[in-house]
Design a protein around this motif. Structure first.
Motif, short mmCIF file in Angstrom:
data_model
loop_
_atom_site.label_atom_id
_atom_site.label_comp_id
_atom_site.label_asym_id
_atom_site.label_seq_id
_atom_site.Cartn_x
_atom_site.Cartn_y
_atom_site.Cartn_z
N PRO A 128 0.81 -1.26 0.16
CA PRO A 128 0.17 0.01 0.06
C PRO A 128 0.80 1.26 0.05
O PRO A 128 1.99 1.30 0.29
N LEU A 129 0.32 2.38 -0.40
CA LEU A 129 1.12 3.70 -0.41
C LEU A 129 0.00 4.61 0.51
O LEU A 129 -1.41 4.83 0.22
N VAL A 130 0.67 5.21 1.42
CA VAL A 130 0.01 6.28 2.22
C VAL A 130 0.78 7.74 2.01
O VAL A 130 1.94 7.70 2.28
N THR A 131 0.21 8.56 1.34
CA THR A 131 0.68 9.86 1.04
C THR A 131 -0.04 10.65 2.19
O THR A 131 -1.37 10.72 2.66
N VAL A 132 0.66 11.82 2.72
CA VAL A 132 0.26 12.80 3.84
C VAL A 132 0.69 14.17 3.29
O VAL A 132 1.71 14.34 2.92
N SER A 133 -0.10 15.04 3.68
CA SER A 133 0.32 16.45 3.47
C SER A 133 -0.39 17.37 4.17
O SER A 133 -1.68 17.24 4.76
N ASN A 134 0.05 18.76 4.15
CA ASN A 134 -0.83 19.73 4.66
C ASN A 134 -2.11 20.14 4.12
O ASN A 134 -2.16 19.92 3.06
N ARG A 156 -2.39 5.04 13.37
CA ARG A 156 -3.36 3.67 13.40
C ARG A 156 -3.38 3.18 11.96
O ARG A 156 -3.30 1.81 11.92
N ILE A 157 -3.60 3.89 11.11
CA ILE A 157 -3.68 3.23 9.78
C ILE A 157 -2.22 2.52 9.28
O ILE A 157 -2.39 1.36 8.57
N ILE A 158 -1.05 3.30 9.64
CA ILE A 158 0.12 2.62 9.28
C ILE A 158 0.55 1.36 10.09
O ILE A 158 0.81 0.37 9.66
N TYR A 159 0.06 1.44 11.69
CA TYR A 159 0.27 0.64 12.38
C TYR A 159 -0.38 -0.91 12.08
O TYR A 159 -0.03 -1.88 12.34
N GLU A 160 -1.75 -0.60 11.92
CA GLU A 160 -2.44 -1.84 11.71
C GLU A 160 -2.56 -2.44 10.38
O GLU A 160 -3.68 -3.25 10.03
N SER A 161 -1.82 -1.63 9.62
CA SER A 161 -2.02 -2.25 8.18
C SER A 161 -1.39 -3.67 7.99
O SER A 161 -0.12 -3.64 8.50
N PRO A 162 -2.03 -4.67 7.44
CA PRO A 162 -1.13 -5.89 7.42
C PRO A 162 0.02 -5.97 6.85
O PRO A 162 1.12 -6.51 7.29
N ARG A 163 0.39 -5.15 5.66
CA ARG A 163 1.51 -4.77 5.05
C ARG A 163 1.98 -3.26 5.24
O ARG A 163 1.23 -2.55 5.04
N ILE A 164 3.27 -3.05 5.97
CA ILE A 164 3.40 -1.69 6.10
C ILE A 164 3.65 -1.09 4.85
O ILE A 164 4.29 -1.21 4.08
N PRO A 165 2.91 0.25 4.85
CA PRO A 165 2.75 0.78 3.37
C PRO A 165 4.13 1.65 3.20
O PRO A 165 4.93 2.06 4.22
N ILE A 166 4.16 1.98 2.11
CA ILE A 166 5.07 3.24 1.55
C ILE A 166 4.65 4.66 2.03
O ILE A 166 3.33 4.80 1.65
N ILE A 167 5.52 5.34 2.73
CA ILE A 167 4.66 6.88 3.19
C ILE A 167 5.47 7.92 2.53
O ILE A 167 6.78 7.79 2.46
N VAL A 168 4.71 8.49 1.81
CA VAL A 168 5.36 9.67 1.07
C VAL A 168 4.80 10.94 1.60
O VAL A 168 3.49 11.38 1.47
N PRO A 169 5.65 11.90 2.56
CA PRO A 169 4.95 13.11 2.80
C PRO A 169 5.38 14.14 1.84
O PRO A 169 5.97 14.13 0.85
N MET A 170 4.14 15.04 2.01
CA MET A 170 4.16 16.26 0.88
C MET A 170 3.85 17.60 1.34
O MET A 170 3.11 17.51 2.57
N TRP A 171 4.32 18.62 0.79
CA TRP A 171 3.87 19.93 1.56
C TRP A 171 3.69 21.01 0.30
O TRP A 171 4.44 20.88 -0.79
#
Length: 390
Positions: free
Chosen positions: A193-199, A299-314
């Motif tokens: 999985p992919l988890v992107t985070v941004s402001n 929680r999304i990252i911790y409880e994901s069965p497979r640890i996702p790729i985390i891409v921060p953005m601003w």
């Protein structure tokens, strides 16, 4: 004669008086009451006069204050017995009162919580207004039908083209390190999985920032992100709810904490290897403050069965394209800067938290703190890059 009687009474101890009174009552009961009854009465008298029942003594309890617990027994001198008896009875009364008082508070809290649950809609806690029911949306997002995919493709294509037109043609947008996002979206291993985070500075952040992606991604419902949207803004009417649902938006109820259907559904999408985007600030940060991030992303990252790729953005300048004040109209010729951060490798960190059995709230906080640290670095870098364009 009276003086002699008073002197004799002074020599009598309290226990002798109790013994004499008990013997007198015994003989009286034996003469006037049946044999099957007086034994019980004498037992009650003896227990009341001499020994306190063990179940009547206060025990250390989580509900009672530590300072009101009776002290441990210690050897006492004969002169201190009367004073210790008074002190012990005072401790018993105080601790019993604290237990009763705390029990009453717990009962009141339970009654108030049960009343609040009954007064609100199903699966929704009190204190948060639900302008439009959203329970029917989650089953459709969990198990989309063929008709859902067809309608979603139409909505995603329309929104993607508008986003690309506004951000690329109407305004001057510059994306730094775009290859990082493209690699995570298009070339990550299958099932990861992919988890992107941004402001979150403007209501146009999503879908605006995805207008910088190629059309084969921004207009593809099978490749574009899942995103959480506020229930009281995007899901207030049936037509609005249908539109945002087909746009792959998950209704999140702000104020319901990390254990709600929106977070659960994001975890399920991560389990399928999908792309989930999160605004961890939890709201449109109109004042651009340094807010503490919400723990839902942890929680999304911790409880994901497979640890996702985390891409921060601003990003900077998106609030000038669509200001947060009336009239809410798109503007032309504004400068927008988007900076894609280095993907966060939290595999060993998250696995270490699981192996050491760190409590879940602590693990969520530690993971969220990692994202917050990356945000602070990205913010300074993006503000500098955006300032250089002025």
């Amino acid at each position: 004669m009276l003086m002699a009687i008073c002197a004799n009474l002074r020599r009598i101890r309290p226990d002798q008086v109790n013994l004499t009174a008990t013997r007198s009552l015994w003989h009286w009961h034996r003469q006037h009451l049946p044999r099957s009854i007086y034994g019980q009465h004498v037992y009650m008298l003896a227990a009341r006069l001499y020994v306190q029942a063990p179940e009547a003594r206060p025990l250390p309890d989580d509900r009672s204050s530590p300072g009101l617990q009776p002290p441990p027994p210690q050897p006492q001198m004969p002169q201190q017995r009367d004073q210790s008896v008074q002190t012990e009875s005072l401790h018993i009364n105080l601790s019993s009162h604290s237990i009763r008082q705390s029990t009453e508070k717990e009962l009141k809290q339970q009654e108030s919580s049960s009343q609040s649950k009954g007064s609100t809609s199903s699966n929704m806690s009190s204190g948060v207004e639900i302008p439009y029911p959203i329970d029917w949306i989650f089953p459709r997002l969990r198990n989309p039908s063929k008709l859902w995919f067809i309608t979603s493709q139409l909505v995603i294509t329309l929104v993607g083209l508008i986003s690309k037109f506004v951000l690329v043609l109407m305004n001057k947008t510059k994306v730094h390190n775009k290859e990082r996002l493209m690699k995570a979206v298009a070339k990550r291993p299958k099932g990861i999985p992919l988890v992107t985070v941004s402001n979150h500075y403007s209501c146009f952040d999503d879908p605006g920032i995805w207008g910088t992606l190629p059309i084969r991604y921004v207009c593809n419902t099978f490749r574009i992100r899942w995103s959480m949207a506020a229930h009281d803004i995007c899901f207030t009417k049936k037509m609005h709810a249908m539109f945002f649902m087909y746009g792959k938006c998950i209704p999140v109820v702000r104020g319901h904490g990390v254990y709600q259907e929106a977070i659960n559904l994001c975890i399920e999408k991560c389990a399928l290897g999908h792309w989930v985007h999160v605004f961890p600030e939890g709201k449109v940060n109109m004042e651009k403050e340094d807010l503490r991030l919400k723990w839902g992303v942890g929680r999304i990252i911790y409880e994901s069965p497979r640890i996702p790729i985390i891409v921060p953005m601003w990003h900077e300048g998106m609030d000038s394209v669509l200001p947060n004040v009336e009239p809410y109209k798109l503007h032309w010729g504004k400068k927008v800067t988007i900076n894609i951060g280095e993907p966060l490798d939290l595999n060993a960190f998250v696995q270490g938290l699981k192996d050491t059995r760190v409590p879940e709230p602590v693990a969520r906080k530690l993971i969220t703190d990692k994202i917050q640290d990356a945000f602070r670095v990205l913010r300074c870098e993006t503000e500098r890059l955006h300032g250089e364009r002025a």
